[in-house]
Write an enzyme that holds these catalytic residues in place. Structure first.
Site, mmCIF file in Angstrom:
data_model
loop_
_atom_site.group_PDB
_atom_site.id
_atom_site.type_symbol
_atom_site.label_atom_id
_atom_site.label_comp_id
_atom_site.label_asym_id
_atom_site.label_seq_id
_atom_site.Cartn_x
_atom_site.Cartn_y
_atom_site.Cartn_z
ATOM 1 N N GLY B 40 -36.695 41.389 -11.184
ATOM 2 C CA GLY B 40 -36.290 40.233 -11.992
ATOM 3 C C GLY B 40 -35.092 39.554 -11.345
ATOM 4 O O GLY B 40 -34.177 40.217 -10.846
ATOM 5 N N GLY B 42 -33.419 36.770 -12.887
ATOM 6 C CA GLY B 42 -32.695 35.892 -13.801
ATOM 7 C C GLY B 42 -31.210 36.161 -13.685
ATOM 8 O O GLY B 42 -30.734 36.667 -12.667
ATOM 9 N N ARG B 330 -28.462 31.856 -38.099
ATOM 10 C CA ARG B 330 -29.823 31.577 -37.668
ATOM 11 C C ARG B 330 -30.872 32.243 -38.555
ATOM 12 O O ARG B 330 -31.840 31.609 -38.973
ATOM 13 C CB ARG B 330 -30.018 32.077 -36.232
ATOM 14 C CG ARG B 330 -29.303 31.232 -35.223
ATOM 15 C CD ARG B 330 -29.445 31.785 -33.824
ATOM 16 N NE ARG B 330 -28.809 30.866 -32.872
ATOM 17 C CZ ARG B 330 -28.770 31.062 -31.563
ATOM 18 N NH1 ARG B 330 -29.311 32.146 -31.049
ATOM 19 N NH2 ARG B 330 -28.187 30.195 -30.785
#
Lengths: 258, 638, 301
Positions: B40, B42, B330
């Protein structure tokens, strides 16, 4: 209110990098006009799979216009007719019922077709690898507010840094040049204080790597028109200036000037 | 048994410093003798690969994208928190730590969160040095804003593209190490299995997505930085390719999976417009600062929003939560939207959204002021929906956004498999049951830049001069064989339905049963429905094309297979946790006002699930959580 | 036994399949300033500088030619076409520092070098661009590029062909028996009264100005002297310069064909003042000094 479209697609199909390709014609039926261009391709693919035909490979990922994965030529324009819009953000309401849409992959010698509409854009990474960074190993940084940057300079740098690396500039350029991509990264870093020590070394390395893969700029301006982030052509001029300076300047002194 | 979490002893503020001192070190000259695989690229992966390369380790970085810069971290909009206290508004490491533990509804490990808050300041320094063009004040100093209802301005940002700029910074730093020869980059390469020998992670097996070639890669340690699993919902704000496969395959090899049911539903996304919708687009949370949320009071309302008189509008958040109004957290905003839409008050052609109305704000501040604040968001909304939010209210609806759950890791970020690490969103560690806005970027970079590089040496140091496992070893060959087998199985099923069909159907089950509200009955039936659909998947899947070239249907098939197993575990985890906390809301456990009611006596723990085999449900292990610094309190937004 | 091998950090990495080789390798760097010319950006820079030199020449050439409208003047006690006086002035530049005509040849040498570099950089960049190539099967929808920018290579080649003819025609005098070295007015009028030559001249000049339009437009960018303030003026400057040259240059054949510019010989007995008055020259003065060929050519006119 939502309507549906019936479209004729001419899509470039190519098995692999060495295979011959050709346009295939497909009917895209009952496409909701709220769908994005890529969702339209999803629908066509579902239809193809239902009919036992291999789906079209097309590049896509975030579908928010920021990852830079997507990008095809749509009716002869990179990312389609909407200015400042990546393919994924182009919506079908911009088309009319009965339209014929020609879809072709990016073309450039440096972007060989991988399959169908997917091309290999790895040379863009090579350009970054050549010098598109600031050497600041983790842990060495001083407090972020020790270096002040005028707001205008930071904004200008951000304008350049907004590049998503999609390659539309190369695809649209009659010379397959990557000047807009390269100069955007150069201006992002070269215009900041943090980028000064390596400024001229970086410029030289990135420009020369770019030229190993891509054509030369003849100032058509097609790249700017195609760019989904509307990166300005000015950066190309700044790159040219810095490149000439990089060759003229004494390296030992160059790093001390901005 | 769950291994020790290795949380160091001592006062909270000194734990990390002490831990670094007591960890074993690898001599700088010896670092080159160790190879580390980072999967990965990111924020967590790129920053880890770059930093490990700088330290001197030999790093191999893998991404299934065509370039590391495509990772989904790039799509984060809002910003990144750091306890810099540049605004002099009372922020501190302790306050960020406190807010994060409390915001996570007391289901995270205090020591990890404190460390996160500590290194947050270093991240900003590092990224600024890296040339990230953060927003600036006219004096040239860094700008901040308050984000997600925080009481202090601690969020740093780069326009609405903070994730992009941070990722490019980390990516560029990694490319510098690629040039230096310390990081070897493998693009278009998807990890399909973790290889374990003698109980330790020793490498991975991958498939080249372009050529179909299966390859084995051996290393002394493997780092997973493979992001979250929000796409199990099919419709989410995640990118199309985001998946759980790497983490899940590690789970199947023995890494415990923690709190899988903790998923975050973001309240302000653009609702789906039709059944072909492939993903949802997030609209920044900041819109709730000025927009008023409402639905019509009348069922089957057919009038346009502007024709509905004030008295017939239900500003449900303002009515229910007078103090916080439209700025409730949220999870609260999301759940209330679901309640009104489920009751039939939804707006839009599919009656699947609520209004977010700027008419009052425009009347109060003028159109120009609103345009200056949200111009780019309004433009994005107009582009996607074809509606002008200046003249008619936006329609919004919650969508899956982030997953707090992930691979269980100890204080060193090591999973239950020695030598296997998990960083960023792929681990479970720092956000508890709910993540605060602008904290995901912080955690990814904290793990990759400052935590992992300091903890990995402790595992590696004793392994000096230990050779790598040969990729011809049986453990690798067996893995390769199984992958080849599954691949040809997918191509050979010859069923009638596409991978997307199954993904969409799975998503509906997960969204309806394991979404914003969960109850026992729904979760039990979810397990049955998932199992039934999974059976159909394995017998009626249709994957065309071959395995020797780019074949996205084939890639999807493998990822969806893992989503099925994950979805089942999510349901089991949600079923097991008979309390409400953060993003996990069990209807059986709520306050009289309908708020999430925690059960700290029974569930103040991390649920870490151990894989048994395909036919036996996972076994739960509980890591008890203690709260010494942040007193347990019930959230209230009245 | 464990099947393990010693750490070998080079052999375990399989080459990146998706990557591909550069289309061209960077050559060994030459010493400054030749290294500039090794890169495409440097070549564009050279192209811009030489282009500017050539545009400067074209403007000078046009201004000089405007002399044909002034007709006959008194010069050194005799009557002569102003055009011819100007030609003589050019031959006498920097005399007596340098012998007659030498500085003119230095200028010509500079121009020739500029032309060669301009053409060579064009040639090698065009080859690079073709090799970097694209091969769209569908028709591309141009948005920013224009006829001028896309036709540079063709307009350039046609203009080059014209310049070669033009030098043979009016500098060397290879195309006409009536050519007289130094009698510029006579030569020009003789040549451009031919409608075919005048037509070629007009077409070539239109293309030249199209070429110059995109050249001027590009020069700021290629030299890196652009900024948002200059950008606003770029198109205006390019239009003004190329338009001015176009109007000036095309006026010459038009005026000659229309009879507004003439070459007249008159009665040798006329006085200087009468020659000026009648706008004609006493031709006897010329034939006698055609012995000194190399010095008497007009400067490429």
């Amino acid at each position: 209110m939502s309507q549906t479209l019936n479209l004729t697609l001419k899509v470039w199909r190519q098995e692999g990098p060495d295979a011959d390709g050709s346009f295939e014609t497909y009917k895209a039926k009952n496409i909701p006009d709220d769908a994005s261009f890529l969702e339209m391709l999803d629908v066509v693919n579902e239809d193809l799979i239902d009919n036992g035909r291999t789906p079209i490979e097309f590049p896509h990922d975030c579908r928010e216009g920021i990852c830079g994965t997507c990008g095809v030529m749509i009716n002869g324009r990179a990312h389609g007719q909407e200015k400042g819009t990546a393919t994924c953000q182009l919506h079908m309401r911009k088309f009319s019922d009965g339209d014929t849409i020609v879809i072709e992959p990016w073309r450039a010698a440096a972007f060989p077709v991988v399959k169908d509409l997917v091309v290999d854009r790895s040379p863009l990474d090579k350009i970054i690898e050549a010098g598109g960074y600031v050497t600041a190993p983790t842990g060495t940084a001083a407090d972020a507010n020790d270096t002040r940057i005028p707001k205008e300079a930071a904004d200008s740098s951000m304008d350049a840094a907004a590049c998503i690396g999609c390659g539309a500039c190369v695809a649209a350029c009659p010379n397959s040049a990557a000047q807009l991509f390269t100069s955007a990264k150069l201006w992002h870093l070269n215009s900041l204080p943090q980028g000064q020590p390596e400024r001229y070394k970086r410029t030289e390395a990135m420009v020369e790597t770019m030229e190993q893969f891509f054509g030369a700029c003849t100032n058509h301006g097609e790249c700017y028109e195609a760019c989904p982030k509307e990166i300005t052509l000015d950066f190309i001029g700044y790159m040219n200036r810095d490149y000439i300076k990089s060759k003229v300047k004494n390296r030992k002194l160059a790093g001390q000037q901005s | 048994m769950l291994p020790d979490s290795k949380v160091p002893a001592g006062p909270m503020a000194e734990k990390w410093t002490n831990h670094k001192f007591h960890s074993k070190l690898v001599n700088p000259a010896n670092k080159r003798k160790f190879k580390i695989i980072v999967v990965g690229t990111g924020l967590a992966g790129s920053s880890a690969a770059a930093t490990l390369g700088e330290l001197g380790y030999e790093v191999e970085a893998f991404t299934f994208h065509d370039s590391p810069r495509r990772a989904h971290s790039i799509a984060a909009q809002g910003g990144i928190n750091a306890a810099k206290n540049y605004r002099n508004d009372g922020d501190s490491v302790h306050r960020l730590f406190y807010d994060t533990v409390k915001g996570g509804d007391y289901r995270s490990r205090e020591a990890n969160v404190h460390r996160l808050a500590e290194v947050s300041t270093n991240i900003i320094d590092q990224m600024a040095a890296q040339g990230v063009p953060f927003a600036r004040e006219y004096g040239g100093l860094l700008a901040n804003r308050s984000f997600g209802g925080a009481q202090v301005s601690r969020t740093f940002y780069a326009r609405g593209q903070t994730g992009q700029q941070l990722l490019l910074g980390a990516y560029q730093q990694m490319m510098g190490q690629v040039k230096a020869g310390k990081v070897k980059l493998h693009t278009n390469t998807e990890m399909l299995d973790l290889v374990v020998k003698d109980g330790e992670a020793c490498g991975i097996v991958c498939r080249n997505l372009v050529t179909g070639e299966i390859t084995s890669h051996s290393a002394h340690a493997v780092v997973l930085a493979t992001g979250g699993y929000g796409n199990v919902f099919y419709l989410s704000t995640n990118a199309m390719a985001c998946n759980v496969t790497a983490a899940w395959r590690a789970h199947r090899k023995g890494a415990y999976f923690a709190n899988p049911s903790f998923t975050q539903i973001h309240p302000t996304c653009i609702p789906a417009s039709d059944e072909f919708q492939s993903k949802l687009t997030l609209m920044s949370e900041s819109l709730r600062n000025d927009g008023r949320i409402w639905v019509p009071r009348q069922l089957n309302e057919t009038r346009a929003a502007k024709d509905i008189p004030e008295a017939e509008r239900n500003y449900y958040l303002e009515e229910k939560y007078p103090a916080f109004g439209n700025l409730v957290p949220r999870d609260v905003a999301s759940r209330n939207a679901k309640t009104v839409v489920d009751a039939g008050y939804g707006v839009g052609p599919l009656k699947n959204g609520v209004y977010l109305d700027f008419a009052d704000a425009i009347a109060r501040d003028g159109r120009d002021a609103i345009e200056a604040r949200y111009g780019n968001l309004f433009q994005m909304y107009e582009r996607i929906t074809g509606e002008d939010p200046y003249t008619q209210p936006m329609r919004i609806y919650p969508a899956t956004h982030y997953t707090m759950g992930g691979l269980w890791v100890d204080y060193n970020l090591m999973t239950t498999i020695p030598g296997l690490y998990a960083t960023g969103e792929s681990n479970f560690s720092d956000h508890g049951a709910n993540r605060l806005g602008a904290s995901a970027l912080m955690q990814g970079l904290a793990d990759g830049y400052f935590v992992l590089p300091n903890t990995i040496g402790d595992y590696l140091a004793p392994k000096l001069n230990q050779p790598l496992v040969d990729t011809d070893d049986d453990v690798f060959k067996e893995s390769e064989r199984l992958i080849e087998e599954t691949t040809s199985h997918f191509l050979g099923i010859g069923g009638s339905k596409s991978p997307d069909h199954f993904h969409r159907e799975l998503g509906k089950i997960v969204w309806n049963r394991i979404g914003m509200e969960r109850d026992e009955e729904g979760l039990k039936s979810a397990i049955e429905e998932i199992q039934a659909l999974s059976k159909e998947f394995w017998s009626d899947l249709k994957v065309l094309g071959d395995a020797k070239s780019l074949n996205s249907s084939l890639e999807k098939a493998g990822r969806i297979a893992d989503f099925f197993e994950l979805a089942e575990l999510m349901a089991r985890d949600a079923l097991d946790r008979r309390e409400s906390c953060g993003g996990h809301f069990r209807t059986e456990s709520q306050t009289p006002e309908g708020e999430a009611l925690r059960d700290d006596d029974n569930y103040a723990h991390v649920s870490a699930w151990e894989w048994n085999d395909k036919d036996t449900p996972q076994t739960k292990h509980a890591e008890e959580l203690t709260f010494d610094e942040v007193p347990l309190t019930q959230r209230s937004y009245k | 036994m464990n099947k393990r091998k010693a750490v070998n950090l080079t052999s375990t990495v399989s080459p990146q399949k998706s990557g591909h080789k550069p289309l061209r390798e960077t050559k060994k760097e030459l010493p400054f300033p030749l290294n500039l010319y090794q890169s495409a950006v440097g070549k564009k820079w050279v192209m811009a500088i030489t282009g500017l030199m050539l545009v400067g020449f074209v403007i000078g050439h046009m201004v000089g030619n405007l002399k044909m409208y002034l007709g006959v003047l008194e010069h050194d006690g005799s009557a002569a076409y102003d055009m011819d006086i100007y030609a003589e002035f050019l031959r006498n530049l920097l005399v007596p520092i340098l012998p007659e005509g030498v500085f003119l040849w230095i200028l010509r040498g500079g121009l020739l070098t500029a032309v060669i570099l301009h053409i060579h950089s064009f040639y090698s960049l065009t080859r690079l661009n073709i090799a970097s190539g694209r091969s769209y099967e569908s028709k591309q929808d141009w948005l920013a590029s224009n006829f001028a920018s896309r036709s540079m290579r063709y307009s350039g080649i046609i203009v080059l062909a014209y310049i070669i003819f033009h030098i043979l025609d009016l500098t060397v005098g290879a195309t006409s028996d009536e050519f007289v070295h130094g009698a510029v007015q006579s030569n020009v009028v003789n040549s451009l009264s031919n409608p075919v030559i005048a037509g070629f001249y007009i077409v070539a000049n239109i293309l030249l100005c199209v070429h110059i339009f995109h050249g001027i437009f590009s020069v700021f960018q290629s030299l890196g002297v652009n900024n948002p303030n200059i950008n606003r003026m770029k198109r205006g400057i390019a239009t003004a310069v190329s338009g001015l040259i176009l109007v000036g240059n095309v006026s010459f054949p038009v005026a000659i064909l229309a009879g507004a510019v003439e070459y007249n010989e008159c009665d040798p007995k006329l006085s200087v003042a009468e020659q000026v008055e009648e706008n004609c020259v006493n031709s006897s003065g010329h034939d006698s000094d055609s012995d000194d060929d190399s010095h008497s050519e007009s400067e490429g006119y």
